[in-house]
Design an enzyme around this catalytic site. Structure first.
Site, mmCIF file in Angstrom:
data_model
loop_
_atom_site.group_PDB
_atom_site.id
_atom_site.type_symbol
_atom_site.label_atom_id
_atom_site.label_comp_id
_atom_site.label_asym_id
_atom_site.label_seq_id
_atom_site.Cartn_x
_atom_site.Cartn_y
_atom_site.Cartn_z
ATOM 1 N N LYS A 66 -10.219 -6.934 7.645
ATOM 2 C CA LYS A 66 -9.198 -6.573 8.635
ATOM 3 C C LYS A 66 -9.656 -7.151 9.965
ATOM 4 O O LYS A 66 -10.774 -6.842 10.421
ATOM 5 C CB LYS A 66 -9.049 -5.064 8.760
ATOM 6 C CG LYS A 66 -8.364 -4.406 7.565
ATOM 7 C CD LYS A 66 -8.224 -2.917 7.780
ATOM 8 C CE LYS A 66 -7.554 -2.271 6.566
ATOM 9 N NZ LYS A 66 -7.687 -0.798 6.606
ATOM 10 N N ASP B 48 -14.004 -1.458 2.888
ATOM 11 C CA ASP B 48 -13.096 -1.609 4.025
ATOM 12 C C ASP B 48 -13.845 -1.031 5.237
ATOM 13 O O ASP B 48 -14.548 -1.761 5.962
ATOM 14 C CB ASP B 48 -11.782 -0.864 3.707
ATOM 15 C CG ASP B 48 -10.800 -0.787 4.877
ATOM 16 O OD1 ASP B 48 -11.138 -1.208 5.987
ATOM 17 O OD2 ASP B 48 -9.668 -0.275 4.688
ATOM 18 N N LYS C 54 -1.108 -0.915 -4.312
ATOM 19 C CA LYS C 54 -2.320 -0.129 -4.003
ATOM 20 C C LYS C 54 -1.903 1.323 -3.821
ATOM 21 O O LYS C 54 -0.964 1.611 -3.080
ATOM 22 C CB LYS C 54 -2.961 -0.688 -2.739
ATOM 23 C CG LYS C 54 -3.960 0.218 -2.026
ATOM 24 C CD LYS C 54 -4.743 -0.560 -0.974
ATOM 25 C CE LYS C 54 -4.823 0.166 0.340
ATOM 26 N NZ LYS C 54 -5.575 -0.600 1.358
ATOM 27 N N LYS D 222 -2.989 5.097 -2.572
ATOM 28 C CA LYS D 222 -3.943 5.891 -1.810
ATOM 29 C C LYS D 222 -4.350 7.072 -2.677
ATOM 30 O O LYS D 222 -3.483 7.725 -3.292
ATOM 31 C CB LYS D 222 -3.287 6.397 -0.521
ATOM 32 C CG LYS D 222 -3.017 5.287 0.484
ATOM 33 C CD LYS D 222 -4.318 4.766 1.081
ATOM 34 C CE LYS D 222 -4.055 3.768 2.196
ATOM 35 N NZ LYS D 222 -5.315 3.304 2.819
ATOM 36 N N GLY E 205 -4.434 -4.390 5.894
ATOM 37 C CA GLY E 205 -3.388 -4.179 6.895
ATOM 38 C C GLY E 205 -3.606 -2.865 7.628
ATOM 39 O O GLY E 205 -4.312 -1.973 7.135
ATOM 40 N N GLU F 222 -11.223 0.775 -3.556
ATOM 41 C CA GLU F 222 -11.520 0.512 -2.139
ATOM 42 C C GLU F 222 -12.139 1.735 -1.462
ATOM 43 O O GLU F 222 -11.599 2.841 -1.553
ATOM 44 C CB GLU F 222 -10.205 0.110 -1.453
ATOM 45 C CG GLU F 222 -10.343 -0.288 -0.003
ATOM 46 C CD GLU F 222 -8.997 -0.750 0.587
ATOM 47 O OE1 GLU F 222 -8.041 -1.008 -0.172
ATOM 48 O OE2 GLU F 222 -8.908 -0.834 1.828
ATOM 49 N N ASP G 36 -7.272 3.113 -3.105
ATOM 50 C CA ASP G 36 -8.005 3.189 -1.839
ATOM 51 C C ASP G 36 -8.232 4.651 -1.489
ATOM 52 O O ASP G 36 -7.279 5.407 -1.289
ATOM 53 C CB ASP G 36 -7.189 2.500 -0.732
ATOM 54 C CG ASP G 36 -7.923 2.429 0.601
ATOM 55 O OD1 ASP G 36 -9.078 2.901 0.676
ATOM 56 O OD2 ASP G 36 -7.335 1.904 1.566
ATOM 57 N N SER H 76 0.862 -1.180 0.000
ATOM 58 C CA SER H 76 0.000 0.000 0.000
ATOM 59 C C SER H 76 0.901 1.233 0.000
ATOM 60 O O SER H 76 1.687 1.430 0.921
ATOM 61 C CB SER H 76 -0.885 -0.034 1.255
ATOM 62 O OG SER H 76 -1.637 1.141 1.381
HETATM 63 O O1 OSB Z 1 -7.324 1.848 4.487
HETATM 64 O O2 OSB Z 1 -6.284 0.056 4.175
HETATM 65 C C1 OSB Z 1 -6.377 1.140 4.739
HETATM 66 C C2 OSB Z 1 -3.293 1.710 6.932
HETATM 67 C C3 OSB Z 1 -3.863 2.336 8.019
HETATM 68 C C4 OSB Z 1 -5.211 2.608 7.999
HETATM 69 C C5 OSB Z 1 -5.995 2.230 6.905
HETATM 70 C C6 OSB Z 1 -5.430 1.580 5.823
HETATM 71 C C7 OSB Z 1 -4.040 1.351 5.821
HETATM 72 C C8 OSB Z 1 -3.306 0.755 4.717
HETATM 73 C C9 OSB Z 1 -1.982 0.117 5.082
HETATM 74 O O3 OSB Z 1 -3.636 0.831 3.563
HETATM 75 C C10 OSB Z 1 -1.811 -1.279 4.659
HETATM 76 C C11 OSB Z 1 -0.629 -1.927 5.349
HETATM 77 O O4 OSB Z 1 -0.713 -2.216 6.570
HETATM 78 O O5 OSB Z 1 0.370 -2.167 4.672
HETATM 79 MG MG MG Z 2 -8.550 0.769 3.134
#
Ligand code: OSB
Ligand code: MG
Length: 369
Positions: free
Chosen positions: A262, A238, A161, A163, A290, A213, A188, A135
């Protein structure tokens, strides 16, 4: 086993690289580690609540409060022979999924260690390795983002992924797609858009993304169903999915075609496996999300992702993507086929290093039966 002792360790670890999402930029991970002991065996869990109520209303402080005042008293001194015994004890607590999850997961680890079984086997998983991705956060400039993606592609990640947030979306995805035409790519938004922004997602629909996402409100499923109806790309939820019930409601109205599971967000491994099973029955793929975990939380994610309907790569990157020095060993290392090996041995498979925990700890609370 009679639960004799529970400990809460509040710690902080610096990220190797700051992580920015649509809700802000963070340089360190603050978290609670919980241990549960019985009959000379100790299990560990990680609470994924963050420093502030940005991703979820839960924070390190609210989780500490709910653990100390309600969950730990419900478990201490009690006889626990299966995870269901712990889940039943937490039944009166509404919400606070991350607080419940870390204690339940510590009980899973305790029971698996006591039985001499791996957590993956106890969950019913069969894989020896799990497919993973990375990510990638928002960067100050597009060039810096492209450098980060290049670094991860060179490291061997086969799925990336990105953001996104308003103005950091279509042009960013276009630039990454042009440079890596065959990369497995997904985005995401962490709830940064509204249904009125559907045109943005119709543009993203052209980039052959694996999924989009959580584009809309963090509690919504109704608008997501309206958006999914306009797109070819699967919508993945999510933030909106907090329980097996939420998953069923979302699937019943067509709010998504994929679910990110999660463990912390849904309240523990028992609920996570229920959602996995429900999605499997409906032909809906899942993947493991994650929360920038330490190796303790990562080990739980890897074990969960051994279940058969985790058919898409998880946000479970190698340990080196997160921290220079973790509080548990051994580290997870990326294999050239973009997988992580599932640890053998009893429990979730990593060993908490108490000296390392003490070095990064700001508070310790011990509860005795
Ligand atoms: O939205 O998936 C998410 C990390 C913290 C809070 C929300 C998210 C995330 C990540 C990190 O996308 C994924 C990772 O732990 O590598
Ligand atoms: Mg997410």
């Amino acid at each position: 086993m009679k639960i004799e002792r529970v400990e809460l360790h509040r710690i902080a670890l610096q990220y190797v690289h700051p992580f920015e999402t649509s809700f802000g930029r963070e340089r360190q991970r603050e978290l609670i580690l919980v241990s549960v002991s019985a009959d000379g065996v100790t299990g560990w869990g990680e609470c994924v609540a963050g420093a502030g109520p940005w991703y979820s209303y839960e924070t390190v402080e609210t989780a500490g409060h709910v653990l100390q005042s309600f969950l730990i008293p419900a478990l201490l001194g009690e006889q626990v022979e299966s995870p269901a015994d712990a889940v039943a004890r937490f039944g009166r607590v509404r919400g606070h999924a991350m607080a419940r999850a870390c204690l339940e997961n510590a009980v899973w680890d305790l029971l698996a260690r006591a039985r001499g079984e791996s957590l993956a086997a106890m969950l019913g998983g069969a894989r020896e390795r799990v497919p993973v991705g990375v990510s990638v956060g928002i960067e100050a400039t597009l060039d810096e983002l492209l450098d980060r993606v290049a670094l991860h592609v060179e490291e061997g990640y086969g799925r990336v992924k990105l953001k996104i947030k308003p103005v950091w979306d279509v042009e960013v995805v276009r630039a990454v797609r042009e440079r890596w035409p065959d990369l497995a790519l997904q985005v995401d938004a962490n709830s940064a858009y509204q249904l009125a922004d559907a045109a943005v997602f119709r543009e993203l629909d052209e980039f052959d993304l694996l999924l989009i996402e959580q584009p809309l409100h963090h509690e919504d499923i109704v608008d997501h169903a309206k958006l999914q109806a306009q797109l070819r790309t699967p919508v993945c939820l999510d933030e909106s999915i907090h329980s097996p019930e939420h998953a069923r409601w979302a699937l019943d109205i067509g709010a998504c075609k994929v679910i990110n599971i999660k463990v912390g967000r849904v309240g523990g491994l028992t609920a996570a496996r229920h959602i996995h099973d429900l999605c499997g029955q409906r032909g809906v793929p899942v993947w493991c999300g994650g929360m920038m975990e330490t190796n303790v939380g990562r080990a739980v994610n890897v074990a969960l992702a051994t279940l058969p309907n985790f058919t898409m790569p998880g946000d479970i990157s190698a340990s080196a993507r997160y921290f220079d020095e973790d509080i548990a060993a051994p580290d997870f290392v990326l294999s050239p086929d973009s997988t992580l090996d599932v640890p053998g041995g009893a429990g979730h498979g990593v060993r908490v290093e108490l000296e390392r925990v003490a070095a990064v700890r700001s508070a310790l609370r011990v509860f005795l039966a």
